[in-house]
Design a protein around this motif. Structure first.
Motif, PDB file in Angstrom:
ATOM      1  N   VAL A 168       0.838  -1.203   0.000  1.00  0.00           N
ATOM      2  CA  VAL A 168       0.000   0.000   0.000  1.00  0.00           C
ATOM      3  C   VAL A 168       0.876   1.259   0.000  1.00  0.00           C
ATOM      4  O   VAL A 168       0.647   2.200  -0.757  1.00  0.00           O
ATOM      5  CB  VAL A 168      -0.985  -0.013   1.191  1.00  0.00           C
ATOM      6  N   ARG A 169       1.925   1.262   0.843  1.00  0.00           N
ATOM      7  CA  ARG A 169       2.813   2.431   0.892  1.00  0.00           C
ATOM      8  C   ARG A 169       3.452   2.709  -0.464  1.00  0.00           C
ATOM      9  O   ARG A 169       3.498   3.852  -0.922  1.00  0.00           O
ATOM     10  CB  ARG A 169       3.951   2.184   1.884  1.00  0.00           C
ATOM     11  N   LEU A 170       3.954   1.639  -1.098  1.00  0.00           N
ATOM     12  CA  LEU A 170       4.618   1.833  -2.394  1.00  0.00           C
ATOM     13  C   LEU A 170       3.607   2.290  -3.440  1.00  0.00           C
ATOM     14  O   LEU A 170       3.909   3.117  -4.292  1.00  0.00           O
ATOM     15  CB  LEU A 170       5.315   0.537  -2.836  1.00  0.00           C
ATOM     16  N   TYR A 171       2.385   1.740  -3.353  1.00  0.00           N
ATOM     17  CA  TYR A 171       1.339   2.138  -4.301  1.00  0.00           C
ATOM     18  C   TYR A 171       0.993   3.610  -4.113  1.00  0.00           C
ATOM     19  O   TYR A 171       0.886   4.378  -5.075  1.00  0.00           O
ATOM     20  CB  TYR A 171       0.104   1.252  -4.105  1.00  0.00           C
ATOM     21  N   GLU A 172       0.856   3.990  -2.855  1.00  0.00           N
ATOM     22  CA  GLU A 172       0.503   5.392  -2.572  1.00  0.00           C
ATOM     23  C   GLU A 172       1.597   6.347  -3.011  1.00  0.00           C
ATOM     24  O   GLU A 172       1.338   7.501  -3.367  1.00  0.00           O
ATOM     25  CB  GLU A 172       0.185   5.559  -1.072  1.00  0.00           C
ATOM     26  N   TYR A 177       2.600  -0.001  -9.994  1.00  0.00           N
ATOM     27  CA  TYR A 177       1.668   0.320 -11.080  1.00  0.00           C
ATOM     28  C   TYR A 177       1.349  -0.946 -11.857  1.00  0.00           C
ATOM     29  O   TYR A 177       1.989  -1.978 -11.667  1.00  0.00           O
ATOM     30  CB  TYR A 177       2.297   1.378 -12.005  1.00  0.00           C
ATOM     31  N   ARG A 178       0.329  -0.836 -12.753  1.00  0.00           N
ATOM     32  CA  ARG A 178      -0.001  -1.981 -13.610  1.00  0.00           C
ATOM     33  C   ARG A 178       0.488  -1.706 -15.023  1.00  0.00           C
ATOM     34  O   ARG A 178       0.464  -0.572 -15.477  1.00  0.00           O
ATOM     35  CB  ARG A 178      -1.512  -2.227 -13.638  1.00  0.00           C
ATOM     36  N   GLY A 179       0.930  -2.755 -15.708  1.00  0.00           N
ATOM     37  CA  GLY A 179       1.418  -2.560 -17.061  1.00  0.00           C
ATOM     38  C   GLY A 179       1.374  -3.863 -17.843  1.00  0.00           C
ATOM     39  O   GLY A 179       1.067  -4.920 -17.285  1.00  0.00           O
ATOM     40  N   HIS A 420       0.731 -14.270  -1.092  1.00  0.00           N
ATOM     41  CA  HIS A 420       0.038 -13.091  -0.563  1.00  0.00           C
ATOM     42  C   HIS A 420      -0.802 -12.486  -1.673  1.00  0.00           C
ATOM     43  O   HIS A 420      -0.252 -11.998  -2.663  1.00  0.00           O
ATOM     44  CB  HIS A 420       1.041 -12.060  -0.056  1.00  0.00           C
ATOM     45  N   ARG A 421      -2.133 -12.505  -1.505  1.00  0.00           N
ATOM     46  CA  ARG A 421      -2.997 -11.969  -2.550  1.00  0.00           C
ATOM     47  C   ARG A 421      -2.837 -10.454  -2.609  1.00  0.00           C
ATOM     48  O   ARG A 421      -2.710  -9.779  -1.582  1.00  0.00           O
ATOM     49  CB  ARG A 421      -4.450 -12.330  -2.249  1.00  0.00           C
ATOM     50  N   ILE A 422      -2.796  -9.955  -3.831  1.00  0.00           N
ATOM     51  CA  ILE A 422      -2.561  -8.525  -4.018  1.00  0.00           C
ATOM     52  C   ILE A 422      -3.709  -7.711  -3.422  1.00  0.00           C
ATOM     53  O   ILE A 422      -4.880  -7.979  -3.730  1.00  0.00           O
ATOM     54  CB  ILE A 422      -2.355  -8.226  -5.520  1.00  0.00           C
ATOM     55  N   PRO A 423      -3.403  -6.739  -2.546  1.00  0.00           N
ATOM     56  CA  PRO A 423      -4.474  -5.995  -1.864  1.00  0.00           C
ATOM     57  C   PRO A 423      -5.055  -4.900  -2.757  1.00  0.00           C
ATOM     58  O   PRO A 423      -4.990  -3.709  -2.441  1.00  0.00           O
ATOM     59  CB  PRO A 423      -3.778  -5.416  -0.628  1.00  0.00           C
ATOM     60  N   ALA A 424      -5.609  -5.319  -3.910  1.00  0.00           N
ATOM     61  CA  ALA A 424      -6.206  -4.361  -4.848  1.00  0.00           C
ATOM     62  C   ALA A 424      -7.553  -4.920  -5.273  1.00  0.00           C
ATOM     63  O   ALA A 424      -7.684  -6.119  -5.518  1.00  0.00           O
ATOM     64  CB  ALA A 424      -5.301  -4.186  -6.060  1.00  0.00           C
ATOM     65  N   TRP A 425      -8.543  -4.032  -5.310  1.00  0.00           N
ATOM     66  CA  TRP A 425      -9.889  -4.453  -5.665  1.00  0.00           C
ATOM     67  C   TRP A 425     -10.333  -3.732  -6.934  1.00  0.00           C
ATOM     68  O   TRP A 425     -10.189  -2.502  -7.030  1.00  0.00           O
ATOM     69  CB  TRP A 425     -10.852  -4.167  -4.506  1.00  0.00           C
ATOM     70  N   HIS A 426     -10.826  -4.493  -7.899  1.00  0.00           N
ATOM     71  CA  HIS A 426     -11.246  -3.916  -9.178  1.00  0.00           C
ATOM     72  C   HIS A 426     -12.746  -3.655  -9.141  1.00  0.00           C
ATOM     73  O   HIS A 426     -13.513  -4.487  -8.655  1.00  0.00           O
ATOM     74  CB  HIS A 426     -10.910  -4.873 -10.326  1.00  0.00           C
ATOM     75  N   CYS A 427     -13.142  -2.502  -9.696  1.00  0.00           N
ATOM     76  CA  CYS A 427     -14.551  -2.125  -9.692  1.00  0.00           C
ATOM     77  C   CYS A 427     -15.203  -2.507 -11.022  1.00  0.00           C
ATOM     78  O   CYS A 427     -14.689  -2.187 -12.088  1.00  0.00           O
ATOM     79  CB  CYS A 427     -14.685  -0.618  -9.467  1.00  0.00           C
ATOM     80  N   GLY A 431     -14.390   0.480 -13.364  1.00  0.00           N
ATOM     81  CA  GLY A 431     -13.094  -0.045 -13.802  1.00  0.00           C
ATOM     82  C   GLY A 431     -11.940   0.442 -12.957  1.00  0.00           C
ATOM     83  O   GLY A 431     -10.796   0.113 -13.224  1.00  0.00           O
ATOM     84  N   GLY A 432     -12.237   1.198 -11.901  1.00  0.00           N
ATOM     85  CA  GLY A 432     -11.181   1.732 -11.041  1.00  0.00           C
ATOM     86  C   GLY A 432     -10.580   0.667 -10.138  1.00  0.00           C
ATOM     87  O   GLY A 432     -11.135  -0.414  -9.958  1.00  0.00           O
ATOM     88  N   VAL A 433      -9.422   0.996  -9.574  1.00  0.00           N
ATOM     89  CA  VAL A 433      -8.732   0.071  -8.674  1.00  0.00           C
ATOM     90  C   VAL A 433      -8.661   0.702  -7.296  1.00  0.00           C
ATOM     91  O   VAL A 433      -8.323   1.877  -7.156  1.00  0.00           O
ATOM     92  CB  VAL A 433      -7.307  -0.226  -9.187  1.00  0.00           C
ATOM     93  N   THR A 434      -9.009  -0.078  -6.264  1.00  0.00           N
ATOM     94  CA  THR A 434      -8.894   0.385  -4.886  1.00  0.00           C
ATOM     95  C   THR A 434      -7.822  -0.442  -4.192  1.00  0.00           C
ATOM     96  O   THR A 434      -7.932  -1.666  -4.129  1.00  0.00           O
ATOM     97  CB  THR A 434     -10.240   0.208  -4.143  1.00  0.00           C
ATOM     98  N   VAL A 435      -6.786   0.217  -3.725  1.00  0.00           N
ATOM     99  CA  VAL A 435      -5.719  -0.486  -3.004  1.00  0.00           C
ATOM    100  C   VAL A 435      -5.841  -0.098  -1.540  1.00  0.00           C
ATOM    101  O   VAL A 435      -5.923   1.080  -1.211  1.00  0.00           O
ATOM    102  CB  VAL A 435      -4.335  -0.103  -3.567  1.00  0.00           C
ATOM    103  N   ALA A 436      -5.914  -1.106  -0.640  1.00  0.00           N
ATOM    104  CA  ALA A 436      -6.157  -0.781   0.764  1.00  0.00           C
ATOM    105  C   ALA A 436      -5.533  -1.798   1.701  1.00  0.00           C
ATOM    106  O   ALA A 436      -5.313  -2.949   1.330  1.00  0.00           O
ATOM    107  CB  ALA A 436      -7.667  -0.711   1.009  1.00  0.00           C
TER     108      ALA A 436
END
Ligand code: ZN
Ligand code: ZN
Length: 900
Positions: A168-172, A177-179, A420-427, A431-436
């Motif tokens: 989460v820290r690195l994402y924030e 990122y996704r690519g 460890h499952r990636i802590p990101a949720w797709h809408c 289509g947005g991504v929520t990382v928490a």
């Protein structure tokens, strides 16, 4: 295990006691490290284990690594440092998932897909509980002095929290990122495969040569060769090498892609090898990993012509809907018809297959998670440049810098279920991504409840990159972190320098703001007696537990350490094992003798007030100490100093040789032999025994980090339990160099004594005389100190050489016999008439033989034909040998003259 009396078993059998001590050390908690500093200002030594895979079994590489770590850890513990060796295992995503899948297939005939994700994960945990502890038990068996109460697993709740926090820290910070990324895809299993899950099979295929016309240069064409003609439908360029003169006229031009009639550019890229084929290659960024990268370098579009089922897409135009192999036939037929197919040849190639179903793998572009590395690499480079982290051997820092300066972004997502499952949720709505950090209830962008967690897990190395601080309780600010972070040292292999070491440095600096360790010691590889790498296919793999059972753990440790010079690989041979076991056996036999003397003199134990470095017990009024005592205490101090230096510079081989040389050559061969005599003679027996016991006790402490089992076994019997004595040798004080023990006079006297004995023994051996035959001899001392020594130690000299000596006054009028001279003394062995005759005959024969050799060598060297042809090195060697022979002849002539 411990016998009632201190009477030792006749034979050294490590199998009888090693297990016992291994268990007892753990049971008594000697290796446990308190959370806080016990004494303000106390030195801390901490180290985290390179976590072995939870599926793993102890192999010889672990055995070496753990022996080096254990020696260092035990040494620090005995130095009085607050010591922590933190153990644990890695969940090893792909390796573990595959092991469990295989076992499910065998036992229940189900696949993970049939079980579903949740149930499968439950089964992996079950498997881990049942079998995951094997390697830990093996580590306990070999005596690894870890704090087992702090055993960690990368999927523990605490460590998983650390993983999520970091993500989460690195994402924030915008560092995650996704690519797009190219993965191996199985069109049958419908999953991405890691490189480990792809098997490469050599297959007989074909190489098709296809002609592409160049635009704007009438009649000019280029020919590309491919093993997969159907992918040409997705070509977005052709490449030539920038330095290839043959194609200089094509720079900046375009070619027309046959069948598709698409104009595509000619790019200059090292992807094209001028030596291979025509030197021109087609570029299909969507269907080949190398082309994918070239495409990124040149900003080429990716045209996906094959879908996830292995069928042609709409983008394949007329071929859409065909299976990839049907499409191949159709494409070839069309090219042939258009006259674009130049030739076809046979070609052997490696084809990647899905390990599970053997379907040919299709490289496909997919969306993955990445971590930006450049911003993390900067501080990590600086830390090593500034010496806040030191690599040993030093040359590894060069390798580290090279990699760090050219670092690329890290693909951190894996299409697995175990990890460890990636802590990101797709809408699903926006289509947005929520990382928490915690599971969110709604999309952070639009508030929709239709969100689903990303199915991917993180690369295993993501969690092991946090190991030095996640294991100590991070992200909480724990006492453990305060006490033990940064850790003192990391000992590991070079193969994970980038996978693991570099990432720990980057993530440690990022999350903790400080380096994870001060020093990184990189050990070598264990090779067999012929210096071959060990491998299953060669059949030269040594199972450490088998040899441990056979030779004893101490011997295996010692054998490994003797070859462990920094920067070199370790040769591990039967011979090394045998001689190392012989060393342990030597210690055992010395102990047997010592315990026997104790029994004879009614001494039950060595009583000790403390285990500080000892000073000799005087045997005479006025503090006079015996010849060997003054010497051995000086030696003990010297060896302690050298051990400290060897330890601090990771010169494990030197530490092993020091102990071997001290214990065998000095303690056993001289000290114990002399004490044997003193005790036989009976005078001052108690004082002599007292010194012998104290030196032996000190030697056991010195041996302990390297040979923990045999030293503990003997020390427990030797030293009386109770006041002043630590409960275990593993927490006793390591012998320190003691300036007060320095005794150059005693060292000189003992050296002279050794020379006398060696000279007399050498003479006897030269004359091939029976060692059991008592001889007469004369010593001629050349100076006062020698004279004094010979007078005072005559009995010992006589006993150790089985010779009755008289002491000669004038060096001039010497008795006849075999003799040796040194600057300090002459020693003569008197020979009987028959012995003297035999000696003369032997010397005459020797002179005769050597003279022949000398003449031959001279003749050869005088021969110009020979010297012109022979290599200079051979001539040099012959000259050296010639000089040696001549000296030998002179020596024999002199001896012959003296023999009368
Ligand atoms: Zn498959
Ligand atoms: Zn949304």
């Amino acid at each position: 295990m411990q016998l009632e009396s201190n009477q030792l078993a006749k034979v050294y059998e490590p199998q009888r006691f090693e297990q016992h001590w291994a268990e007892w050390w753990i049971e008594r908690g000697f290796f446990e490290a308190p959370a806080r500093l016990t004494v303000p200002g106390r030195t801390v030594f901490s180290l985290v284990i390179p976590p072995p895979n939870v599926t793993g079994m102890l192999h010889i590489g672990h055995m070496l690594e753990h022996t080096e770590i254990d020696v260092t850890t035990r040494w620090h513990r005995m130095q009085g440092d607050q010591t922590l060796w933190l153990p644990g295992t890695d969940h090893a995503g792909i390796a573990t998932q595959m092991v469990v899948e295989r076992s499910l297939k065998e036992t229940e005939n189900v696949t993970r897909q049939e079980l579903g994700r949740e149930e499968f994960e439950r089964r992996v945990w079950q498997w881990k509980e049942q079998y995951g502890g094997t390697i830990l038990k093996q580590m306990q068996r070999i005596g690894d002095s870890c704090d087992w109460s702090r055993n960690r697993f990368t999927m523990d709740a605490g460590l998983s929290r650390a993983v999520r926090e970091t993500f989460v820290r690195l994402y924030e910070k915008g560092l995650i990122y996704r690519g797009a990324y190219m993965v191996n895809w199985c069109p049958r299993c419908h999953t991405a495969l890691s490189d480990l899950e792809v098997v490469h099979v050599e297959t007989q295929g074909k190489l098709w040569h296809i002609r592409y016309p160049v635009q704007g240069l009438k009649g000019r064409t280029v020919t590309v060769a491919t093993t997969r003609p159907e992918t040409m439908l997705g070509d977005t360029a052709v490449a030539v090498h920038p330095d290839d003169e043959r194609y200089r006229d094509l720079h900046g031009r375009t070619v027309l892609l046959p069948l598709m009639n698409r104009e595509i550019p000619v790019i200059c890229d090292t992807l094209a090898d001028p030596e291979f084929g025509t030197g021109v290659v087609k570029v299909t960024p969507a269907h080949d990993p190398n082309d994918f990268e070239a495409g990124q370098r040149h900003n080429l579009p990716q045209i996906v012509v094959i879908d996830r089922n292995g069928c042609m897409t709409e983008a394949a135009g007329a071929f859409a809907g065909l299976d990839r192999y049907e499409a191949r036939k159709a494409v070839l037929a069309h090219l042939e018809a258009e006259g674009a197919l130049v030739k076809t040849e046979d070609y052997a190639l490696n084809v990647g297959q899905c390990q599970r179903c053997r379907t040919v793998v299709e490289p496909l572009v997919s969306t993955q998670w990445f971590c930006s590395m450049k911003p993390l690499a900067g501080p990590a480079i600086k830390a090593v440049e500034e010496g806040r982290i030191v690599f040993v051997p030093e040359n590894w820092s060069k390798t580290y810098f090279e990699w760090m300066y050219n670092i690329r972004d890290w693909c951190i997502s894996r299409q697995l279920w175990w990890g460890h499952r990636i802590p990101a949720w797709h809408c699903a709505e926006c289509g947005g991504v929520t990382v928490a950090r915690e599971e969110p209830q709604a999309c952070a962008q639009c508030g929709s409840k239709k969100i689903e967690q990303d199915p991917d897990v993180l690369d295993t190395w993501f969690s092991s990159g946090l190991w030095p601080f996640s294991t100590l309780g991070w992200p909480d600010a724990t006492d453990e972190l305060k006490t033990y972070y940064p850790t003192t040292l990391l000992i590991t292999g070079f193969d994970i320098l980038f996978f693991w070491v570099a990432r720990m440095i980057m993530l440690g600096l990022e999350c903790m703001g400080d380096v994870p360790f001060r020093t990184v010691y990189i050990h070598g590889l264990v090779r067999d007696a012929e210096r071959q790498k060990m491998s299953k296919t060669k059949g030269n793999v040594v199972d450490p537990l088998v040899v441990t059972e056979q030779y004893g753990t101490d011997a295996v440790r010692f054998a490994l350490l003797r070859g462990a010079a920094p920067g070199t690989d370790i040769v591990f041979s039967e011979e090394r094992l045998t001689s190392s076991r012989a060393f342990a056996n030597k210690i055992w036999n010395a102990a047997r003798f010592i315990f026997l003397q104790m029994e004879k003199l009614g001494v039950e134990h060595l009583e000790m007030a403390s285990v500080e470095a000892p000073a000799p017990v005087a045997i005479e009024a006025g503090g006079e100490v015996a010849l060997e005592d003054g010497w051995i205490y000086d030696r003990l101090s010297d060896v302690a100093a050298k051990m400290e230096r060897a330890q601090q510079t990771f010169r494990y081989h030197e530490a092993a040789e020091l102990l071997y040389g001290f214990f065998w050559d000095e303690f056993c061969d001289w000290y114990v032999e002399l004490k044997k005599l003193r005790l036989q003679q009976g005078e001052h027996a108690q004082e002599h025994l007292s010194n012998l016991l104290r030196v032996f006790e000190c030697a056991l402490r010195m041996l302990h980090p390297v040979l923990p089992f045999v030293s503990e076994e003997l020390w427990q019997r030797l030293v009386k339990q109770g006041a002043g004595r630590p409960e275990s040798l593993c927490i006793a004080a390591y012998p320190q160099a003691n300036p007060a023990a320095a005794n150059p006079a005693a060292v000189r006297r003992m050296g002279l004594f050794q020379e006398l004995v060696t000279a007399a023994r050498g003479l006897r051996a030269d004359q091939k005389l029976d060692p059991k035959q008592r001889l007469d001899g004369i010593v001629y001392p050349h100076d006062e100190p020698t004279k004094e020594l010979v007078f005072s130690e005559r009995a010992a000299l006589e006993a150790l050489t089985n010779t009755t000596f008289s002491i000669g006054e004038a060096a001039g009028a010497r008795a006849e016999g075999a003799s040796r001279s040194t600057p300090e003394f002459d020693v003569v062995l008197k020979l009987s008439g028959a012995q003297a005759d035999a000696m003369r005959q032997r010397l005459e024969k020797e002179i005769e033989q050597l003279t022949k050799v000398v003449e031959n060598t001279r003749r050869q060297l005088a021969n110009e034909k020979f010297t012109a042809r022979a290599p200079a090195q051979v001539i040099e060697e012959m000259k050296t040998k010639l000089a040696d022979y001549e000296t030998q002849i002179e020596r024999s002539r002199a001896a012959l003259g003296e023999a009368g």
